[in-house]
Design a protein around this motif. Sequence first.
Motif, PDB file in Angstrom:
ATOM      1  N   ILE A 158      -4.969   8.341  51.224  1.00 44.73           N
ATOM      2  CA  ILE A 158      -3.527   8.583  51.211  1.00 44.73           C
ATOM      3  C   ILE A 158      -2.903   7.751  50.099  1.00 44.73           C
ATOM      4  O   ILE A 158      -3.202   6.561  49.961  1.00 44.73           O
ATOM      5  CB  ILE A 158      -2.891   8.204  52.566  1.00 44.73           C
ATOM      6  CG1 ILE A 158      -3.570   8.939  53.719  1.00 44.73           C
ATOM      7  CG2 ILE A 158      -1.397   8.492  52.555  1.00 44.73           C
ATOM      8  CD1 ILE A 158      -3.154   8.433  55.090  1.00 44.73           C
ATOM      9  N   ARG A 159      -2.004   8.377  49.323  1.00 43.89           N
ATOM     10  CA  ARG A 159      -1.327   7.672  48.245  1.00 43.89           C
ATOM     11  C   ARG A 159       0.175   7.984  48.297  1.00 43.89           C
ATOM     12  O   ARG A 159       0.576   9.153  48.266  1.00 43.89           O
ATOM     13  CB  ARG A 159      -1.879   8.089  46.869  1.00 43.89           C
ATOM     14  CG  ARG A 159      -3.352   7.777  46.655  1.00 43.89           C
ATOM     15  CD  ARG A 159      -3.611   6.274  46.606  1.00 43.89           C
ATOM     16  NE  ARG A 159      -5.023   5.965  46.349  1.00 43.89           N
ATOM     17  CZ  ARG A 159      -5.915   5.770  47.321  1.00 43.89           C
ATOM     18  NH1 ARG A 159      -5.538   5.853  48.601  1.00 43.89           N
ATOM     19  NH2 ARG A 159      -7.171   5.484  47.004  1.00 43.89           N
ATOM     20  N   GLU A 160       0.981   6.932  48.359  1.00 44.34           N
ATOM     21  CA  GLU A 160       2.444   7.028  48.239  1.00 44.34           C
ATOM     22  C   GLU A 160       3.041   8.033  49.220  1.00 44.34           C
ATOM     23  O   GLU A 160       3.960   8.784  48.890  1.00 44.34           O
ATOM     24  CB  GLU A 160       2.838   7.418  46.795  1.00 44.34           C
ATOM     25  CG  GLU A 160       2.203   6.572  45.714  1.00 44.34           C
ATOM     26  CD  GLU A 160       2.751   5.147  45.664  1.00 44.34           C
ATOM     27  OE1 GLU A 160       3.615   4.824  46.486  1.00 44.34           O
ATOM     28  OE2 GLU A 160       2.306   4.372  44.808  1.00 44.34           O
ATOM     29  N   LEU A 170       3.261   4.652  53.500  1.00 45.82           N
ATOM     30  CA  LEU A 170       1.852   4.326  53.268  1.00 45.82           C
ATOM     31  C   LEU A 170       1.580   4.368  51.769  1.00 45.82           C
ATOM     32  O   LEU A 170       1.441   5.442  51.188  1.00 45.82           O
ATOM     33  CB  LEU A 170       0.947   5.317  54.004  1.00 45.82           C
ATOM     34  CG  LEU A 170       1.203   5.488  55.515  1.00 45.82           C
ATOM     35  CD1 LEU A 170       0.310   6.576  56.083  1.00 45.82           C
ATOM     36  CD2 LEU A 170       0.977   4.166  56.253  1.00 45.82           C
ATOM     37  N   GLU A 171       1.520   3.201  51.153  1.00 40.56           N
ATOM     38  CA  GLU A 171       1.334   3.159  49.706  1.00 40.56           C
ATOM     39  C   GLU A 171      -0.085   3.534  49.312  1.00 40.56           C
ATOM     40  O   GLU A 171      -0.302   4.358  48.420  1.00 40.56           O
ATOM     41  CB  GLU A 171       1.656   1.763  49.176  1.00 40.56           C
ATOM     42  CG  GLU A 171       1.515   1.636  47.665  1.00 40.56           C
ATOM     43  CD  GLU A 171       1.874   0.255  47.172  1.00 40.56           C
ATOM     44  OE1 GLU A 171       1.850   0.036  45.937  1.00 40.56           O
ATOM     45  OE2 GLU A 171       2.170  -0.620  48.005  1.00 40.56           O
ATOM     46  N   HIS A 187       9.446   6.082  48.826  1.00 36.88           N
ATOM     47  CA  HIS A 187      10.615   5.725  48.026  1.00 36.88           C
ATOM     48  C   HIS A 187      10.189   5.003  46.746  1.00 36.88           C
ATOM     49  O   HIS A 187       9.437   4.037  46.782  1.00 36.88           O
ATOM     50  CB  HIS A 187      11.542   4.811  48.842  1.00 36.88           C
ATOM     51  CG  HIS A 187      12.790   4.418  48.100  1.00 36.88           C
ATOM     52  ND1 HIS A 187      13.777   5.326  47.791  1.00 36.88           N
ATOM     53  CD2 HIS A 187      13.189   3.220  47.588  1.00 36.88           C
ATOM     54  CE1 HIS A 187      14.748   4.713  47.137  1.00 36.88           C
ATOM     55  NE2 HIS A 187      14.418   3.427  47.001  1.00 36.88           N
ATOM     56  N   GLY A 188      10.660   5.528  45.612  1.00 36.37           N
ATOM     57  CA  GLY A 188      10.328   4.931  44.331  1.00 36.37           C
ATOM     58  C   GLY A 188       9.107   5.526  43.661  1.00 36.37           C
ATOM     59  O   GLY A 188       8.831   5.224  42.497  1.00 36.37           O
ATOM     60  N   ALA A 189       8.361   6.383  44.391  1.00 35.64           N
ATOM     61  CA  ALA A 189       7.153   7.004  43.822  1.00 35.64           C
ATOM     62  C   ALA A 189       7.480   8.416  43.330  1.00 35.64           C
ATOM     63  O   ALA A 189       8.490   9.010  43.707  1.00 35.64           O
ATOM     64  CB  ALA A 189       6.030   7.062  44.854  1.00 35.64           C
TER      65      ALA A 189
END
Length: 383
Positions: A22-24, A28-29, A77-79
């Motif tokens: 999982i990415r961004e 969950l970063e 948020h921010g990705a």
Amino acid sequence: MSAPADELTGRTPSLLLERLNIREFRNLERVDVEPAPRLNVIAGNNGQGKTSLLEAIYFAATSRSFRTPRAAELVRHGAAVASARARFVERRDALAPLAREQTAAVEQKRCAVRIDGNRPPSLASFATRSPVVAFHTEELALSTGPASARRTLLDRLALFMDPQSADHRARYAQALRARHELLHRGAGAAAQASSELDAFEELCALHGAALTRARDAAVNALAPELSQAFARIAAPDLTLAARYAPGGSGDAEEARRALREHRRRDAHRPSAGFGPHRDDLALELDGHPARVVASQGQHRALTLSLKAAETAAIASVRGVEPILLLDDVSSELDPDRTAALFTFLGLARGQVFLTTTRRDLIVTPGIAPSERRDFHVEGGVLS
């Protein structure tokens, strides 16, 4: 599309999630996890990312969220991009396992999907390749809430039985909106006699009839599984029956006539009085409407039974045991509800992912330690 039951054992093959990246995704970063083959318990306080983990699994398997229709909400948020990549394996006793990698990503509100790096023929083929069934808090009112939730359940099952049903549903909804706008834009005789209205009603009739037939078949597949599940989860002395309560007709000509006859009345209604948008799944306990006679505990058991029946029906149609996602199962559990939950888990024959704030409640003596894995989520970090 279906995988047959194992020829030697007769058992339905199990679908396993072997690896998840999982990415961004939401909060969950970066999460990389290798689950256990049977039961995975994800514990933690509220708001830490437990549900987001289940949502990422569902997204990787279906390209959709069970929490929101807006894909942009999945991006952290921010990705710029959110993604979930899953390695699924169909584990079969007599033959070599079938493995594939499915990826779903969201960028600028657009969703892109891949199977083993290739674009699938359609979203429907992607969504039915690796079946998952999610049970989340909003579905606790499945037996008492609006009919739309029960229609959604039927549509999920219909998708596996007839992948074109999703296209029929979308085209029906689009044509119905256009008809509604025409009727309300000019409720006079000229508008009601227009050729444009005839054309939209033709689409409503054709796609609506196809959708009605697909949902009828879904109820026929679901009903016997539901009766058996309820007898196990609730009480064997109670009889639960499910039947299709159509709002339209499976005959396109009949639908066409009804739409034409109802034009004047529909011009003054918020929605059409005829059509599958008014469908329901009628549930009856000992011949009486469950909505009226069922106790709170029986409604909880009925909801669990609906999910067990959905899982079993998809397994029968698809030929593989779906992965089961259970969100926040420990909320408001008393001893009776806890017993119903574990009976429900006993009916699940495939891999299970379960989130809870109360790890101590999840006691599973029938599952070997090697087949269970416990995780903790805090601040979007899995450990």
